[in-house]
Design a protein around this motif. Structure first.
Motif, PDB file in Angstrom:
ATOM      1  N   MET A 108      -9.049 130.677  39.949  1.00  0.00           N
ATOM      2  CA  MET A 108      -9.084 130.528  38.505  1.00  0.00           C
ATOM      3  C   MET A 108     -10.262 131.298  37.923  1.00  0.00           C
ATOM      4  O   MET A 108     -11.260 131.542  38.598  1.00  0.00           O
ATOM      5  N   ALA A 109     -10.138 131.678  36.664  1.00  0.00           N
ATOM      6  CA  ALA A 109     -11.185 132.451  35.997  1.00  0.00           C
ATOM      7  C   ALA A 109     -12.445 131.597  35.820  1.00  0.00           C
ATOM      8  O   ALA A 109     -12.352 130.436  35.388  1.00  0.00           O
ATOM      9  N   PRO A 110     -13.620 132.122  36.132  1.00  0.00           N
ATOM     10  CA  PRO A 110     -14.859 131.344  36.001  1.00  0.00           C
ATOM     11  C   PRO A 110     -15.085 130.808  34.597  1.00  0.00           C
ATOM     12  O   PRO A 110     -15.587 129.692  34.429  1.00  0.00           O
ATOM     13  N   GLU A 111     -14.722 131.603  33.588  1.00  0.00           N
ATOM     14  CA  GLU A 111     -14.947 131.146  32.215  1.00  0.00           C
ATOM     15  C   GLU A 111     -14.056 129.963  31.859  1.00  0.00           C
ATOM     16  O   GLU A 111     -14.393 129.152  30.990  1.00  0.00           O
ATOM     17  N   THR A 112     -12.918 129.840  32.531  1.00  0.00           N
ATOM     18  CA  THR A 112     -12.030 128.709  32.278  1.00  0.00           C
ATOM     19  C   THR A 112     -12.609 127.428  32.857  1.00  0.00           C
ATOM     20  O   THR A 112     -12.695 126.394  32.180  1.00  0.00           O
ATOM     21  N   VAL A 113     -13.023 127.467  34.122  1.00  0.00           N
ATOM     22  CA  VAL A 113     -13.517 126.242  34.770  1.00  0.00           C
ATOM     23  C   VAL A 113     -14.868 125.810  34.208  1.00  0.00           C
ATOM     24  O   VAL A 113     -15.292 124.673  34.431  1.00  0.00           O
ATOM     25  N   ALA A 114     -15.534 126.691  33.470  1.00  0.00           N
ATOM     26  CA  ALA A 114     -16.809 126.325  32.851  1.00  0.00           C
ATOM     27  C   ALA A 114     -16.634 125.648  31.500  1.00  0.00           C
ATOM     28  O   ALA A 114     -17.592 125.098  30.956  1.00  0.00           O
ATOM     29  N   MET A 115     -15.428 125.662  30.958  1.00  0.00           N
ATOM     30  CA  MET A 115     -15.211 125.094  29.620  1.00  0.00           C
ATOM     31  C   MET A 115     -15.350 123.571  29.658  1.00  0.00           C
ATOM     32  O   MET A 115     -14.836 122.910  30.567  1.00  0.00           O
ATOM     33  N   PRO A 116     -16.026 122.975  28.684  1.00  0.00           N
ATOM     34  CA  PRO A 116     -16.175 121.517  28.649  1.00  0.00           C
ATOM     35  C   PRO A 116     -14.837 120.782  28.671  1.00  0.00           C
ATOM     36  O   PRO A 116     -14.719 119.726  29.308  1.00  0.00           O
ATOM     37  N   ALA A 117     -13.821 121.315  27.998  1.00  0.00           N
ATOM     38  CA  ALA A 117     -12.516 120.654  27.979  1.00  0.00           C
ATOM     39  C   ALA A 117     -11.907 120.611  29.374  1.00  0.00           C
ATOM     40  O   ALA A 117     -11.243 119.631  29.742  1.00  0.00           O
ATOM     41  N   TRP A 118     -12.110 121.674  30.150  1.00  0.00           N
ATOM     42  CA  TRP A 118     -11.589 121.707  31.511  1.00  0.00           C
ATOM     43  C   TRP A 118     -12.265 120.627  32.361  1.00  0.00           C
ATOM     44  O   TRP A 118     -11.596 119.864  33.055  1.00  0.00           O
ATOM     45  N   ARG A 119     -13.557 120.540  32.296  1.00  0.00           N
ATOM     46  CA  ARG A 119     -14.284 119.556  33.087  1.00  0.00           C
ATOM     47  C   ARG A 119     -13.903 118.129  32.662  1.00  0.00           C
ATOM     48  O   ARG A 119     -13.736 117.242  33.505  1.00  0.00           O
ATOM     49  N   ARG A 120     -13.747 117.921  31.370  1.00  0.00           N
ATOM     50  CA  ARG A 120     -13.365 116.605  30.877  1.00  0.00           C
ATOM     51  C   ARG A 120     -11.985 116.208  31.401  1.00  0.00           C
ATOM     52  O   ARG A 120     -11.756 115.066  31.802  1.00  0.00           O
ATOM     53  N   LEU A 121     -11.052 117.154  31.408  1.00  0.00           N
ATOM     54  CA  LEU A 121      -9.703 116.889  31.887  1.00  0.00           C
ATOM     55  C   LEU A 121      -9.714 116.474  33.355  1.00  0.00           C
ATOM     56  O   LEU A 121      -9.047 115.498  33.748  1.00  0.00           O
ATOM     57  N   LEU A 122     -10.470 117.158  34.184  1.00  0.00           N
ATOM     58  CA  LEU A 122     -10.524 116.813  35.602  1.00  0.00           C
ATOM     59  C   LEU A 122     -11.187 115.461  35.841  1.00  0.00           C
ATOM     60  O   LEU A 122     -10.733 114.677  36.678  1.00  0.00           O
ATOM     61  N   LEU A 123     -12.256 115.193  35.123  1.00  0.00           N
ATOM     62  CA  LEU A 123     -12.943 113.917  35.310  1.00  0.00           C
ATOM     63  C   LEU A 123     -12.070 112.742  34.879  1.00  0.00           C
ATOM     64  O   LEU A 123     -12.048 111.691  35.540  1.00  0.00           O
ATOM     65  N   LYS A 124     -11.338 112.893  33.789  1.00  0.00           N
ATOM     66  CA  LYS A 124     -10.462 111.809  33.348  1.00  0.00           C
ATOM     67  C   LYS A 124      -9.285 111.633  34.304  1.00  0.00           C
ATOM     68  O   LYS A 124      -8.823 110.500  34.529  1.00  0.00           O
TER      69      LYS A 124
END
Length: 246
Positions: A108-124
């Motif tokens: 996956m693109a580094p800029e994608t996995v760094a997005m706060p929304a991405w991290r929030r989605l995985l944690l939830k």
């Protein structure tokens, strides 16, 4: 089998209870935003990533209808860490078509996995897994898919109805364009009950207890012969004890 094709949406505050009772639950886009505590626009900002997916070079049916990227993460105690890039592996018991082989997909693109929304989605998503199995370290695999109809037909699940060999599966519809088909089917793994419906709105999210249900999506075809069509999804899997293949 439910004859209605509209998903049976669950209110976000009933997600954990519905997962425990039914083995799966579906949130509509507004429910996803509420569940994450984020504006839907922050999730929609991720969607451009699906325009840049490289081909899946491992399809054993000879098809060229699937593009994808892959990334792995671990989470524990509210911390999310991206794991070194690795192959995706499943046993043949869960994937008769592509199991037993190491598949190295583009990261996956580094800029994608760094997005706060991405991290929030995985944690939830990990929180939903913990509600089923208890707090522990979760091993998360993320798969970005585009299934297209360039060859006339695209198969979202070429392996057929299946389980993934994990604890929780989350499937988000990112978008669909110019297609018919792509119906979602969920069945009890140890029973006769099943449901069928079609995900149509971007950022509709389905969560599945992988130990209790099996699932599949039916093939897609273009609405007009020769016209472009595709279905974009994000699949997240949470597994306790390690990544498959370790």
């Amino acid at each position: 089998m439910n004859s209605a094709f509209s998903p049976p949406f669950t209110p976000p505050d009933e997600l954990a209870a519905t997962l425990r009772q039914e083995g799966y639950a579906v949130l509509n886009p507004r429910g996803v935003a509420e569940w994450l505590g984020l504006p839907l626009a922050e999730l929609e900002a991720l969607q451009a990533d699906w325009e840049q997916l490289p081909p899946d070079e491992y399809l054993k049916d000879g098809g060229r209808y699937r593009r994808r990227r892959h990334a792995c993460f671990t989470t524990e105690g509210g911390a999310l860490v991206q794991a070194p890039h690795r192959a995706h592996w499943q046993p043949v018991e869960y994937n008769a078509l592509h199991g037993g082989m190491q598949r190295w997909f583009a990261p996956m693109a580094p800029e994608t996995v760094a997005m706060p929304a991405w991290r929030r989605l995985l944690l939830k998503t990990a929180e939903a897994a913990a509600a089923l199995r208890g707090d522990q370290r979760w091993y998360i695999e993320a798969h970005q898919f585009r299934i297209d109809t360039e060859g006339g037909i695209g198969r979202p699940t070429p392996e057929g109805a299946h389980r993934d060999g994990v604890d929780l599966v989350a499937v988000a519809l990112i978008g669909r364009h110019g297609i018919k088909g792509g119906e979602t089917r969920v069945f009890e793994a140890e029973g006769r009950r099943g449901e069928r419906f079609t995900l149509t709105e971007p950022w509709t999210l389905m969560l599945l207890d992988d130990q209790r249900v099996i699932h599949e999506s039916t093939p897609i075809q273009p609405l007009a012969p020769g016209a472009p069509g595709w279905r974009d999804t994000l699949v997240l899997t949470c597994r306790a004890g390690g990544f498959q293949g370790d």
